[in-house]
Design a protein around this motif. Structure first.
Motif, PDB file in Angstrom:
ATOM      1  N   THR A   1       0.844  -1.184   0.000  1.00 47.46           N
ATOM      2  CA  THR A   1       0.000   0.000   0.000  1.00 47.46           C
ATOM      3  C   THR A   1       0.887   1.244   0.000  1.00 47.46           C
ATOM      4  O   THR A   1       2.063   1.178   0.360  1.00 47.46           O
ATOM      5  CB  THR A   1      -0.955   0.008   1.226  1.00 47.46           C
ATOM      6  N   GLU A   2       0.322   2.355  -0.442  1.00 55.18           N
ATOM      7  CA  GLU A   2       1.072   3.618  -0.427  1.00 55.18           C
ATOM      8  C   GLU A   2       0.315   4.607   0.439  1.00 55.18           C
ATOM      9  O   GLU A   2      -0.890   4.775   0.272  1.00 55.18           O
ATOM     10  CB  GLU A   2       1.207   4.149  -1.859  1.00 55.18           C
ATOM     11  N   ILE A   3       1.030   5.232   1.370  1.00 59.16           N
ATOM     12  CA  ILE A   3       0.380   6.202   2.252  1.00 59.16           C
ATOM     13  C   ILE A   3       1.053   7.568   2.106  1.00 59.16           C
ATOM     14  O   ILE A   3       2.174   7.672   1.593  1.00 59.16           O
ATOM     15  CB  ILE A   3       0.422   5.765   3.733  1.00 59.16           C
ATOM     16  N   SER A   4       0.350   8.594   2.547  1.00 54.98           N
ATOM     17  CA  SER A   4       0.919   9.942   2.573  1.00 54.98           C
ATOM     18  C   SER A   4       1.051  10.365   4.037  1.00 54.98           C
ATOM     19  O   SER A   4       0.107  10.196   4.806  1.00 54.98           O
ATOM     20  CB  SER A   4       0.003  10.935   1.858  1.00 54.98           C
ATOM     21  N   VAL A   5       2.211  10.872   4.377  1.00 52.03           N
ATOM     22  CA  VAL A   5       2.440  11.311   5.751  1.00 52.03           C
ATOM     23  C   VAL A   5       2.811  12.786   5.705  1.00 52.03           C
ATOM     24  O   VAL A   5       3.693  13.186   4.950  1.00 52.03           O
ATOM     25  CB  VAL A   5       3.559  10.489   6.428  1.00 52.03           C
ATOM     26  N   ASN A   6       2.108  13.567   6.491  1.00 50.40           N
ATOM     27  CA  ASN A   6       2.326  15.008   6.461  1.00 50.40           C
ATOM     28  C   ASN A   6       2.920  15.495   7.780  1.00 50.40           C
ATOM     29  O   ASN A   6       2.202  15.739   8.743  1.00 50.40           O
ATOM     30  CB  ASN A   6       0.996  15.729   6.189  1.00 50.40           C
ATOM     31  N   VAL A   7       4.249  15.583   7.835  1.00 51.07           N
ATOM     32  CA  VAL A   7       4.889  16.064   9.061  1.00 51.07           C
ATOM     33  C   VAL A   7       5.080  17.575   9.005  1.00 51.07           C
ATOM     34  O   VAL A   7       5.352  18.213  10.016  1.00 51.07           O
ATOM     35  CB  VAL A   7       6.243  15.372   9.314  1.00 51.07           C
ATOM     36  N   GLY A   8       4.997  18.153   7.803  1.00 47.64           N
ATOM     37  CA  GLY A   8       4.980  19.601   7.662  1.00 47.64           C
ATOM     38  C   GLY A   8       6.324  20.288   7.750  1.00 47.64           C
ATOM     39  O   GLY A   8       6.749  20.932   6.803  1.00 47.64           O
TER      40      GLY A   8
ATOM     41  N   HIS B   1      11.062  10.035  -2.250  1.00 53.00           N
ATOM     42  CA  HIS B   1      11.548  11.410  -2.338  1.00 53.00           C
ATOM     43  C   HIS B   1      13.068  11.434  -2.199  1.00 53.00           C
ATOM     44  O   HIS B   1      13.645  10.532  -1.612  1.00 53.00           O
ATOM     45  CB  HIS B   1      10.909  12.255  -1.225  1.00 53.00           C
ATOM     46  N   THR B   2      13.661  12.502  -2.730  1.00 51.47           N
ATOM     47  CA  THR B   2      15.115  12.632  -2.701  1.00 51.47           C
ATOM     48  C   THR B   2      15.575  13.733  -1.745  1.00 51.47           C
ATOM     49  O   THR B   2      16.754  14.079  -1.727  1.00 51.47           O
ATOM     50  CB  THR B   2      15.665  12.932  -4.120  1.00 51.47           C
ATOM     51  N   SER B   3      14.645  14.276  -0.976  1.00 53.65           N
ATOM     52  CA  SER B   3      15.021  15.296   0.013  1.00 53.65           C
ATOM     53  C   SER B   3      14.382  14.980   1.366  1.00 53.65           C
ATOM     54  O   SER B   3      14.108  15.868   2.170  1.00 53.65           O
ATOM     55  CB  SER B   3      14.607  16.686  -0.464  1.00 53.65           C
ATOM     56  N   ALA B   4      14.145  13.691   1.585  1.00 52.71           N
ATOM     57  CA  ALA B   4      13.664  13.193   2.874  1.00 52.71           C
ATOM     58  C   ALA B   4      14.289  11.825   3.066  1.00 52.71           C
ATOM     59  O   ALA B   4      14.885  11.274   2.130  1.00 52.71           O
ATOM     60  CB  ALA B   4      12.144  13.092   2.877  1.00 52.71           C
TER      61      ALA B   4
ATOM     62  N   GLU C   1      12.541  14.721   7.641  1.00 52.21           N
ATOM     63  CA  GLU C   1      12.171  15.767   6.687  1.00 52.21           C
ATOM     64  C   GLU C   1      13.321  16.760   6.612  1.00 52.21           C
ATOM     65  O   GLU C   1      13.625  17.443   7.597  1.00 52.21           O
ATOM     66  CB  GLU C   1      10.884  16.458   7.140  1.00 52.21           C
ATOM     67  N   PHE C   2      13.962  16.835   5.442  1.00 57.09           N
ATOM     68  CA  PHE C   2      15.171  17.652   5.305  1.00 57.09           C
ATOM     69  C   PHE C   2      14.899  19.016   4.675  1.00 57.09           C
ATOM     70  O   PHE C   2      15.779  19.868   4.674  1.00 57.09           O
ATOM     71  CB  PHE C   2      16.222  16.890   4.485  1.00 57.09           C
ATOM     72  N   ARG C   3      13.714  19.215   4.091  1.00 58.87           N
ATOM     73  CA  ARG C   3      13.372  20.550   3.566  1.00 58.87           C
ATOM     74  C   ARG C   3      12.737  21.365   4.687  1.00 58.87           C
ATOM     75  O   ARG C   3      12.123  20.822   5.614  1.00 58.87           O
ATOM     76  CB  ARG C   3      12.375  20.454   2.395  1.00 58.87           C
ATOM     77  N   ASN C   4      12.843  22.686   4.601  1.00 58.69           N
ATOM     78  CA  ASN C   4      12.233  23.542   5.626  1.00 58.69           C
ATOM     79  C   ASN C   4      10.733  23.302   5.739  1.00 58.69           C
ATOM     80  O   ASN C   4      10.188  23.202   6.832  1.00 58.69           O
ATOM     81  CB  ASN C   4      12.492  25.013   5.312  1.00 58.69           C
ATOM     82  N   TYR C   5      10.088  23.242   4.578  1.00 61.45           N
ATOM     83  CA  TYR C   5       8.654  22.976   4.545  1.00 61.45           C
ATOM     84  C   TYR C   5       8.402  21.943   3.457  1.00 61.45           C
ATOM     85  O   TYR C   5       9.087  21.938   2.437  1.00 61.45           O
ATOM     86  CB  TYR C   5       7.867  24.249   4.211  1.00 61.45           C
ATOM     87  N   SER C   6       7.425  21.116   3.655  1.00 62.07           N
ATOM     88  CA  SER C   6       7.082  20.162   2.608  1.00 62.07           C
ATOM     89  C   SER C   6       5.594  19.887   2.673  1.00 62.07           C
ATOM     90  O   SER C   6       4.963  20.043   3.722  1.00 62.07           O
ATOM     91  CB  SER C   6       7.825  18.850   2.805  1.00 62.07           C
ATOM     92  N   SER C   7       5.058  19.485   1.551  1.00 59.39           N
ATOM     93  CA  SER C   7       3.710  18.931   1.573  1.00 59.39           C
ATOM     94  C   SER C   7       3.880  17.477   2.003  1.00 59.39           C
ATOM     95  O   SER C   7       4.928  17.080   2.480  1.00 59.39           O
ATOM     96  CB  SER C   7       3.086  19.048   0.189  1.00 59.39           C
ATOM     97  N   SER C   8       2.877  16.672   1.841  1.00 57.77           N
ATOM     98  CA  SER C   8       2.964  15.317   2.378  1.00 57.77           C
ATOM     99  C   SER C   8       3.982  14.480   1.611  1.00 57.77           C
ATOM    100  O   SER C   8       4.292  14.751   0.446  1.00 57.77           O
ATOM    101  CB  SER C   8       1.593  14.668   2.351  1.00 57.77           C
ATOM    102  N   ARG C   9       4.503  13.474   2.283  1.00 57.14           N
ATOM    103  CA  ARG C   9       5.510  12.580   1.723  1.00 57.14           C
ATOM    104  C   ARG C   9       4.881  11.200   1.508  1.00 57.14           C
ATOM    105  O   ARG C   9       4.176  10.697   2.385  1.00 57.14           O
ATOM    106  CB  ARG C   9       6.676  12.463   2.708  1.00 57.14           C
ATOM    107  N   LYS C  10       5.180  10.619   0.354  1.00 62.20           N
ATOM    108  CA  LYS C  10       4.609   9.306   0.018  1.00 62.20           C
ATOM    109  C   LYS C  10       5.531   8.176   0.480  1.00 62.20           C
ATOM    110  O   LYS C  10       6.727   8.187   0.174  1.00 62.20           O
ATOM    111  CB  LYS C  10       4.432   9.193  -1.507  1.00 62.20           C
TER     112      LYS C  10
END
Lengths: 136, 136, 136
Positions: free
Chosen positions: A5-12, A42-45, A120-129
Motif C-alpha cells: 500500500t502507499e500512504i501519505s504522511v504530512n509532518v509539515g 523522495h530525494t530530500s527526505a 524531513e530535510f526541507r524547511n517545509y514540505s507537503s505530504s511525503r509518500k
C-alpha cells in the motif's frame, strides 16, 4: 504473499519525526514470520530507525546533521531550489530512503528502543509518500 | 517467485553515475506487486537513489563527499592501495551498497525525481558487478 | 519459504567486528536463489558490509568515524547516558542497522572482499541481538 500500500504522511516541518504508529495503523494483521519494507519516494527526505523514547535524540539529530552537512557550502552548484535543497539530497542518501524490518509473531520485531523516523530535510514540505510492502 | 541475475556495469571513472536504464533493461517483465533488490559486490563503490534530473546534484555529491571524507587524512593507516582507497571504503558503508525498490503495477515504483546512482569511489575501476534479485 | 532466527552476538568492546562466520553458522542450508536480511535490534550499534581482509580497514573506520561524529559536541543535549551515547545513535543511522545479501547457488553471494561488520558504537555492551530472515 505480498501486501502493498502507499500512504501519505504530512509532518509539515523540517526535523526527525516518529511515525511508528502511523505505519502500523496502515498494515493489516501481520504474519508469524515476514519482512516489512518501507520506501519513501523522495530525494530530500529519509527514513531510518533510532531511539524513540527521549525526544532530545531527534533534536540532536537535527542539530548535528545540519552541522555535518551545512547549508551554503561553497562547493554546492545545485543552488536554485534554495539553501536547504542540496543538503537535503546529501542527507537523503546518507541516512537512506528505505528500511526493512523483520516481522515475528504477528508484530514488527523492533528492539526495545527502536522507532521509525521520517526525516524531513526541507524547511517545509507537503505530504511525503511512503510505500509499504509486507512479505509473508 | 524469484528472478535473479548478475550484471557488470562499466562506468570507468570516479563519480555518481545514473544507471536506472541499465537496471531496467536487465529485468524481465515486472509483477503487479513485488520488490527489486540491487546489490553491488564491492567495498569501494556504492549504490543509492537520488535526483536524476539535474546533473549538478551528482557533481555536488562528488565535491561534498570528497570534502566530508577526504583523502590523506592523518588517521588512516590503510594506505597501501592509494589515497583514494580508504575514503572509498568509508563512503561505501555510509552511502550503502544495496537498495530495495518496490514494484507496483509492473514498474519500479520510484518517486518522480528518483534515479539509481552507481557511486564509483575509486579514481579508476574496471566493471562493477551488481546482483539483481526480484521478488513477486 | 521463510526461515527466521534471532541470535545474540557478544563482541564486548567498541569497534568494527567481523561476524561473517557467526552469521553463516546460524543458517540452515541455503537455497539456489534468495535473500538474507540481517537486522540489529539496537540504536547504538550498526551492521554493514566492508573489506574483510586487512584489519587496518576496521581500525581506520573506528578512527575516522570518531573524528566525523565526535563525542562531547556542543550541540548535543542528549548527554545523560554518557559521551559515547549520542554519537552512537548518529553512527547507527548513518551506517545503518540492517543489510540484505543475495543468496546464489546455496551461498551468500558476497564480493571477494566483502565481510559482515557488527559495528559496536558504545564503549562497552552486553550482547547484541540480530534477527536473520532468509527468503527462498
Amino acid at each position: 504473499m505480498i501486501y502493498q500500500t502507499e500512504i501519505s504522511v504530512n509532518v509539515g516541518v523540517r526535523g526527525y519525526h516518529l511515525i511508528t504508529h502511523q505505519i502500523i495503523e496502515n498494515l493489516p494483521s501481520m504474519p508469524e514470520k515476514g519482512l516489512l519494507h518501507l520506501f519513501i519516494k523522495h530525494t530530500s527526505a529519509g527514513i531510518t530507525l533510532n531511539e524513540d523514547a527521549d525526544p532530545s535524540v531527534r533534536t540532536d539529530f537535527e542539530s548535528f546533521m545540519n552541522k555535518l552537512i551545512p547549508e551554503n557550502d561553497p562547493v554546492y552548484t545545485h543552488t536554485m531550489e534554495g539553501p536547504d535543497d542540496m543538503p537535503a539530497h546529501l542527507k537523503s542518501s546518507l541516512i537512506g530512503n528505505s528500511v526493512t524490518i523483520p516481522i515475528t509473531g504477528g508484530r514488527l520485531n523492533l528492539g526495545t528502543w527502536q522507532g521509525i523516523y521520517l526525516c524531513e530535510f526541507r524547511n517545509y514540505s507537503s505530504s511525503r509518500k511512503i510505500v509499504l510492502t509486507m512479505y509473508s
